[in-house]
Design a protein around this motif. Sequence first.
Motif, short mmCIF file in Angstrom:
data_model
loop_
_atom_site.label_atom_id
_atom_site.label_comp_id
_atom_site.label_asym_id
_atom_site.label_seq_id
_atom_site.Cartn_x
_atom_site.Cartn_y
_atom_site.Cartn_z
N GLY A 1 -3.03 -0.04 12.65
CA GLY A 1 -1.81 0.66 12.42
C GLY A 1 -2.05 1.18 11.11
N SER A 2 -2.94 1.52 10.47
CA SER A 2 -2.97 2.40 9.30
C SER A 2 -2.52 3.84 9.44
CB SER A 2 -4.47 2.25 8.75
OG SER A 2 -4.50 3.01 7.44
N ALA A 3 -1.61 4.41 8.78
CA ALA A 3 -1.47 5.74 9.10
C ALA A 3 -1.28 6.49 7.66
CB ALA A 3 0.08 5.67 9.61
N PRO A 4 -2.39 7.06 7.40
CA PRO A 4 -2.39 7.60 5.91
C PRO A 4 -1.63 8.60 5.73
CG PRO A 4 -4.53 8.17 7.38
CD PRO A 4 -3.92 7.06 8.07
N ASP A 5 -1.19 9.34 6.61
CA ASP A 5 -0.04 10.45 6.43
C ASP A 5 1.19 9.84 6.33
OD1 ASP A 5 -0.14 11.62 9.75
OD2 ASP A 5 -0.29 9.75 9.08
N LYS A 6 1.35 8.97 6.40
CA LYS A 6 2.64 8.25 6.32
C LYS A 6 3.17 8.22 4.87
CE LYS A 6 4.04 5.17 10.03
NZ LYS A 6 4.25 3.96 10.38
N PHE A 7 4.29 8.37 4.28
CA PHE A 7 4.41 8.34 2.66
C PHE A 7 4.04 7.10 2.18
CE2 PHE A 7 7.04 7.27 -0.87
CZ PHE A 7 7.06 8.44 -1.71
N VAL A 8 3.42 6.99 1.15
CA VAL A 8 2.87 5.75 0.28
C VAL A 8 3.60 5.81 -0.77
CG1 VAL A 8 0.94 4.78 -0.47
CG2 VAL A 8 0.72 6.27 1.67
N PRO A 9 4.29 4.77 -1.02
CA PRO A 9 4.87 4.66 -2.58
C PRO A 9 4.01 4.22 -3.47
CG PRO A 9 5.38 2.67 -1.07
CD PRO A 9 4.69 3.54 -0.09
N LYS A 10 4.38 4.50 -5.06
CA LYS A 10 3.62 4.04 -6.02
C LYS A 10 4.37 3.02 -6.85
CE LYS A 10 0.95 6.59 -9.56
NZ LYS A 10 1.68 6.42 -10.77
N ALA A 11 3.89 1.87 -7.36
CA ALA A 11 4.46 0.83 -8.21
C ALA A 11 4.81 1.50 -9.55
CB ALA A 11 3.90 -0.22 -8.18
N THR A 12 5.68 1.15 -10.11
CA THR A 12 6.04 1.06 -11.63
C THR A 12 5.57 -0.46 -12.29
OG1 THR A 12 8.49 0.91 -11.23
CG2 THR A 12 7.45 2.88 -11.42
N PRO A 13 5.46 -0.46 -13.44
CA PRO A 13 5.30 -1.76 -14.11
C PRO A 13 6.09 -2.86 -13.58
CG PRO A 13 5.03 -0.33 -15.55
CD PRO A 13 5.40 0.70 -14.58
N GLU A 14 7.48 -2.52 -13.56
CA GLU A 14 8.40 -3.50 -13.36
C GLU A 14 8.49 -3.90 -11.80
OE1 GLU A 14 9.31 -0.62 -14.45
OE2 GLU A 14 11.12 0.22 -13.67
N THR A 15 7.87 -3.01 -11.02
CA THR A 15 7.97 -3.14 -9.52
C THR A 15 6.52 -3.88 -8.90
OG1 THR A 15 7.70 -1.00 -8.74
CG2 THR A 15 9.78 -1.36 -9.14
N GLN A 16 5.69 -3.48 -9.92
CA GLN A 16 4.27 -4.17 -9.46
C GLN A 16 4.07 -5.30 -8.59
OE1 GLN A 16 1.30 -1.74 -9.96
NE2 GLN A 16 0.78 -3.00 -8.44
N PRO A 17 4.85 -6.54 -9.27
CA PRO A 17 4.66 -7.71 -8.57
C PRO A 17 5.41 -7.74 -7.32
CG PRO A 17 5.75 -8.09 -10.57
CD PRO A 17 5.60 -6.51 -10.50
N TYR A 18 6.24 -7.02 -6.68
CA TYR A 18 6.66 -6.60 -5.36
C TYR A 18 5.73 -6.41 -4.54
CZ TYR A 18 9.45 -4.79 -1.67
OH TYR A 18 9.97 -4.26 -0.12
N TRP A 19 5.02 -5.05 -4.95
CA TRP A 19 4.00 -4.48 -4.20
C TRP A 19 2.76 -5.22 -4.04
CZ3 TRP A 19 5.70 -1.39 -0.90
CH2 TRP A 19 6.80 -0.47 -1.25
N ASP A 20 2.23 -6.32 -5.05
CA ASP A 20 1.39 -6.99 -5.18
C ASP A 20 1.35 -8.10 -3.97
OD1 ASP A 20 0.00 -5.64 -7.00
OD2 ASP A 20 0.48 -6.93 -8.68
N ALA A 21 2.79 -8.58 -4.08
CA ALA A 21 3.02 -9.52 -3.13
C ALA A 21 3.16 -9.23 -1.51
CB ALA A 21 4.37 -10.19 -3.30
N ALA A 22 3.52 -8.06 -1.29
CA ALA A 22 3.49 -7.17 0.01
C ALA A 22 2.12 -7.05 0.25
CB ALA A 22 4.24 -5.95 -0.15
N ALA A 23 1.30 -6.76 -0.42
CA ALA A 23 -0.11 -6.80 -0.23
C ALA A 23 -0.81 -7.83 0.22
CB ALA A 23 -1.00 -6.07 -1.33
#
Lengths: 145, 385
Positions: free
Chosen positions: A8-30
């Motif tokens: 289901g990888s859809a490279p043209d969908k918007f991809v958010p970018k983490a900031t230092p304080e949100t990095q753990p959220y995105w790391d966990a999601a990954a």
Amino acid sequence: MTSPQSGGSAPDKFVPKATPETQPYWDAAAAGRLDIQRCTACERPFFYPRTSCPHCGSEKVAWFTASGRATLYSYVISERPAPGFPTPTVIATVELEEGPRMMTNIVDVDPTPEALPLDLPLQVRFEQRGEVAVPVFAPIDGGDR
Amino acid sequence: MSGQRNNRDVVIMGAAETDEVGKLPHLSTLELHTQSARRAIADAGLTKDQIDGLATVSTPGPVQVAHALGITPTYLDGTSVGGTSFLLHVRHAVAAIRAGYADVVLVTHGESGRSRVGAPPYPRQSDSPLAQFEMPYGVMGPPTTFTVPTLRFLHETGNTLEQLAEVAVAQRRWSARNPRAMFREEVGVDDVLGARMVAYPFTLLMCCLVTDGGGALAVASREFAEAHGTDKPLVSVLGTGEAATTPMVSQMEDMTTCRQFTLSSQRAFKEAGVGTTDIDHLMIYDAFAHVPLYGLEDMGFVGRGESGAFVAEGHTSPGGRLPMNTNGGGLSYTHTGMYGMFAIQESVRQLRGEAAAQVDGVETSLVLGNGGMFMSAATLILGRG
Ligand SMILES: [Zn+2]
């Protein structure tokens, strides 16, 4: 309890970018986890990631893994085509079992009002976009559509 | 009626919109500001050199607007919190004038919302909170975000989808009387519900227009206005309020009520020394059809769950007891993107007795502005004379 959805990888969908304080959220999601924060002073959970508690102001905040269960709080069924998204797309706010709410998409469901009663029980899953995994939700009994 | 302070001491002495509103590809964003500013200065009976204060949103900003007009301001306000910003500018101007910081504050709006002439591209962020926690979900502007709370609102308040459509119906009754309005044909509930779906439950007719246009106001002390202005009726700024909650609609504490509508209006009512029954005419920023329903309930004009029936029964329509959005609103008159200025302009016209769809005997008018997607709000209570 949750597993990253491959494909289901859809490279043209918007991809958010983490900031230092949100990095753990995105790391966990990954890693297939929905991690949010809780204040260790007043014990209340909150979303979105921040470095102080929006309830009491304490800087004593800690990450924990949410159950991934949620209910459908409100939504629209968007007919406006967004890059990479199907038309229509269900844009929703869900209420996590722990209390905080977040915006998301409801997937694996007929995008119709009849299939989307408010308070519908939901479970998180993760949609891979390049290196980033985005939390989305599906009905817990998603098979009967 | 008034508190300890004389609350008729600061007035709107000049007000004007651009010569045209609608589709104006021959006018830049800056020109929409400066043209309406020149018209407002003339309407006030002033010259540019009498203006010492300039207030507008961050793009193009008060410095650019002032310089283009040949004004050197010694009071500046660049408050930029969405479409309600101009109401905050008026509120701040009242305080500045009372403090002696300025004689006349010019508040300007101009937006090439439709034609995008001289307008910056929409920002493309990827790491703001909004970009991380809302944009990944296929949102395509306000029609897909500002609208999200509505199903919960209807569910919990008992207001209905048909009543939501009645908001658009009522406003067409007003715009039908306004030659400057973009959409002037009256419609019925079935027309609204049957229009092209944009984002369920919102059809095209429940969503605002996207237009080009501008407007400006000259705010001054009554003393200054009486000494230097024209003999047009003055409009007193009787009470004001402002408030903000969340920059992300998904983070509203309760999607069935807009807290800043309540907070800002309570302050304005208190300052003006009036209540809802004293309001003869009402403007509620209607980017989408649900916003006036929230506004009516959250400001206390009706009880919870009563707004839909109130509109459906015609109380906000021509001849009703609470005429609302009498220019046709953002749904039918014009909506450049930051509509708040046009709501104030219509209030001023009604109070002066010069509106296209003039209501009889308007002495007190209330304007409620919304900024962002239920992000910020401001309220102005304005009085004739
Ligand atoms: Zn806390």
